[in-house]
Design an enzyme around this catalytic site. Sequence first.
Site, PDB file in Angstrom:
ATOM      1  N   LYS A  74    -117.817  79.159  10.226  1.00 49.43           N
ATOM      2  CA  LYS A  74    -118.297  80.414  10.566  1.00 49.43           C
ATOM      3  C   LYS A  74    -118.169  81.694   9.307  1.00 49.43           C
ATOM      4  O   LYS A  74    -117.497  81.365   8.383  1.00 49.43           O
ATOM      5  CB  LYS A  74    -117.374  80.973  11.527  1.00 49.43           C
ATOM      6  CG  LYS A  74    -115.624  81.044  11.154  1.00 49.43           C
ATOM      7  CD  LYS A  74    -115.442  82.454  11.070  1.00 49.43           C
ATOM      8  CE  LYS A  74    -114.290  82.430  10.049  1.00 49.43           C
ATOM      9  NZ  LYS A  74    -113.442  83.678  10.363  1.00 49.43           N
ATOM     10  N   HIS A  78    -112.578  76.837  14.357  1.00 42.84           N
ATOM     11  CA  HIS A  78    -111.465  76.185  14.615  1.00 42.84           C
ATOM     12  C   HIS A  78    -110.392  76.759  15.657  1.00 42.84           C
ATOM     13  O   HIS A  78    -109.685  75.892  16.049  1.00 42.84           O
ATOM     14  CB  HIS A  78    -110.602  76.092  13.185  1.00 42.84           C
ATOM     15  CG  HIS A  78    -109.876  77.441  12.676  1.00 42.84           C
ATOM     16  ND1 HIS A  78    -110.455  78.543  12.095  1.00 42.84           N
ATOM     17  CD2 HIS A  78    -108.625  78.159  13.125  1.00 42.84           C
ATOM     18  CE1 HIS A  78    -109.929  79.311  11.907  1.00 42.84           C
ATOM     19  NE2 HIS A  78    -108.708  79.062  12.576  1.00 42.84           N
ATOM     20  N   HIS A 103    -114.729  84.141  16.963  1.00 46.97           N
ATOM     21  CA  HIS A 103    -113.209  83.450  17.566  1.00 46.97           C
ATOM     22  C   HIS A 103    -113.066  83.953  18.943  1.00 46.97           C
ATOM     23  O   HIS A 103    -112.783  83.623  19.936  1.00 46.97           O
ATOM     24  CB  HIS A 103    -112.115  83.480  16.730  1.00 46.97           C
ATOM     25  CG  HIS A 103    -112.450  82.746  15.351  1.00 46.97           C
ATOM     26  ND1 HIS A 103    -112.659  81.742  15.068  1.00 46.97           N
ATOM     27  CD2 HIS A 103    -111.926  83.177  14.055  1.00 46.97           C
ATOM     28  CE1 HIS A 103    -112.600  81.287  13.865  1.00 46.97           C
ATOM     29  NE2 HIS A 103    -112.169  82.346  13.445  1.00 46.97           N
ATOM     30  N   LYS A 162    -106.544  93.546  10.565  1.00 48.27           N
ATOM     31  CA  LYS A 162    -105.628  92.944   9.394  1.00 48.27           C
ATOM     32  C   LYS A 162    -104.584  94.204   9.184  1.00 48.27           C
ATOM     33  O   LYS A 162    -104.974  95.471   9.320  1.00 48.27           O
ATOM     34  CB  LYS A 162    -106.420  93.034   8.158  1.00 48.27           C
ATOM     35  CG  LYS A 162    -107.347  91.601   8.206  1.00 48.27           C
ATOM     36  CD  LYS A 162    -108.066  91.254   7.047  1.00 48.27           C
ATOM     37  CE  LYS A 162    -108.749  90.152   6.757  1.00 48.27           C
ATOM     38  NZ  LYS A 162    -107.873  88.993   7.188  1.00 48.27           N
ATOM     39  N   GLU A 195    -103.121  90.964  13.053  1.00 48.09           N
ATOM     40  CA  GLU A 195    -102.307  90.041  11.895  1.00 48.09           C
ATOM     41  C   GLU A 195    -101.803  91.220  11.127  1.00 48.09           C
ATOM     42  O   GLU A 195    -102.441  92.070  10.658  1.00 48.09           O
ATOM     43  CB  GLU A 195    -103.043  88.992  11.436  1.00 48.09           C
ATOM     44  CG  GLU A 195    -104.456  89.358  10.853  1.00 48.09           C
ATOM     45  CD  GLU A 195    -105.200  88.273  10.371  1.00 48.09           C
ATOM     46  OE1 GLU A 195    -104.866  87.141  10.498  1.00 48.09           O
ATOM     47  OE2 GLU A 195    -106.390  88.330   9.671  1.00 48.09           O
ATOM     48  N   ASP A 200    -116.245  88.385  11.031  1.00 51.18           N
ATOM     49  CA  ASP A 200    -115.440  87.713  10.697  1.00 51.18           C
ATOM     50  C   ASP A 200    -114.545  87.001  11.742  1.00 51.18           C
ATOM     51  O   ASP A 200    -114.427  85.722  11.732  1.00 51.18           O
ATOM     52  CB  ASP A 200    -114.301  87.970   9.526  1.00 51.18           C
ATOM     53  CG  ASP A 200    -113.315  87.095   9.160  1.00 51.18           C
ATOM     54  OD1 ASP A 200    -113.836  86.015   8.633  1.00 51.18           O
ATOM     55  OD2 ASP A 200    -112.207  87.487   9.069  1.00 51.18           O
ATOM     56  N   ARG A 254    -119.104  73.655  -8.262  1.00 51.46           N
ATOM     57  CA  ARG A 254    -120.075  74.070  -9.377  1.00 51.46           C
ATOM     58  C   ARG A 254    -119.164  73.868 -10.655  1.00 51.46           C
ATOM     59  O   ARG A 254    -119.616  73.721 -11.711  1.00 51.46           O
ATOM     60  CB  ARG A 254    -120.600  75.443  -9.582  1.00 51.46           C
ATOM     61  CG  ARG A 254    -121.715  75.537  -8.326  1.00 51.46           C
ATOM     62  CD  ARG A 254    -122.230  77.035  -8.211  1.00 51.46           C
ATOM     63  NE  ARG A 254    -121.067  77.850  -7.895  1.00 51.46           N
ATOM     64  CZ  ARG A 254    -121.326  79.212  -7.597  1.00 51.46           C
ATOM     65  NH1 ARG A 254    -122.341  79.655  -7.954  1.00 51.46           N
ATOM     66  NH2 ARG A 254    -120.518  79.976  -7.463  1.00 51.46           N
TER      67      ARG A 254
END
Length: 455
Positions: free
Chosen positions: A134, A164, A226, A326, A202, A221, A43
Amino acid sequence: MIERLVVFGATGDLTARYLLPGLAALHATGRLGGRFELAGAGRQDWDTEGFRRWAADQLDRHGGEFPAASREAIVSASSYHQADVGDVASVAAVIAGEGPSAAYLALPPAVFPIAVTTLHEAGLPPGSRIVLEKPFGEDLDSAVELNRLLAEVLPEPAVFRVDHFLAMTTVQNVLGTRLANRMLEPVWNSTHIDEVDIVWDETLSLEGRAGYYDGVGALRDMLQNHLLQLLCLVAMEPPVSLGERDLRDRKVDVLRSVRPLTDADVQRRTRRARYLAGRIGDRRVPAYVDEEGVDPSHGTETFAEMELELDNRRWPGTIFRLRTGKALGRDRMEVAVHFRSAPHLPVGFGGEALPNMLRFGLDPECLTLDLTGVGARAETLVPLELTAEIDPPELPPYGRLLLDVLNGDAALSIRGDEAEESWRVVEPVLAAWSKDLVPLLEYPAGSDGPDAPAG
Ligand code: NDP
């Protein structure tokens, strides 16, 4: 091979960090035809020159390992088109061309339905493909609706719902190691395997991505896509081939065999939490709720865990624990297969016979087998660890994924029914969490997560 890739959301993080370097990797390994074109759409009021400058910067930053000639080739193959995916005329102008295009929706997932409808109305050239990132939908109903919209535009083999993780070598190694080694498959069942941990912990925190992450959370997420894909590869029956039908049929079988969770199961077998302020190494991390752009009233979890069981002949009684978070104290990305203890140990051994464990390290990529051996003192059992490093892949995951899209090979993308089955697995958890049947726990950034494991 399709030679025109149109990326909607070309000014975003995914394009910068993964799609541009993935294309440079394809060029560097001689896999892109000389007529390849990248049409970036967004955009922003940019022009081709500005987009090329930005793309060159991003490639320096995220794709510095690829030869300068390949980075330059991708930059000069690119053009920019100002387009809003809600506006048919601007989208039609981008996709108009002589041949088919691969339309990559590198967009916020909430925009996917409108983007698909607009592509339909704008008229994709025959032979085109659509690629969706995703998460595919935000629950079962929205995934079903998105599948319905897609079916109006293109036949299923032309729809690439990418993940991925499936393009990572180690992930594919889970299946290769299982099936290419005669000694493993006979013990690959609940008689011998007690638990499987599928973990993506992570140290990264929100890293400025509240716009995407807040309101989505760890379950939608990471876990719904995954980690469930990893579950499929660990637990599936051996497929006849690695072709798209065989591989995807066997994955769907696994998802269909997941025992549905009741509210009581969700309370007992799932956990959710979010991080408080803390320190990770020498980095101070604010509490999730104090991160820029976060609305605490969304109650977004940054840690999700659930235990599943499969109702099929191979896996009765084996626990599959899926966990992701996280801002944790250490990166731990692995599939750990815990074998049961040896059924009998002759009297006379000293030390302890720990159960065997096979671990597929996902990042860094490696394979580790924990055995028990005999130490310097005869008859004394000691732990023995065998580790094999895995050769770095020729292509990064997004290179492989883009190659498959351009070549029309859908084996490593998610089929429509598979996407719906994945939502069916997590629906009871989403429902129970939204009714607050499970407390939203807290953990300090830099810790190991909320203390007690589920179960
Ligand atoms: P960003 O927010 O960084 O980028 C989104 C892009 O979409 C921007 O270029 C934005 O441009 C564009 N956009 C938003 N609304 C519209 C619209 N109506 N019309 C046209 N363009 C629009 O997100 P990411 O790049 O991080 O993520 C994109 C997708 O990739 C998501 O589905 C995400 O889940 C997935 N993904 C991302 C990963 C990552 O590490 N970034 C990893 C794996 C998957 P503008 O607003 O300027 O128009």
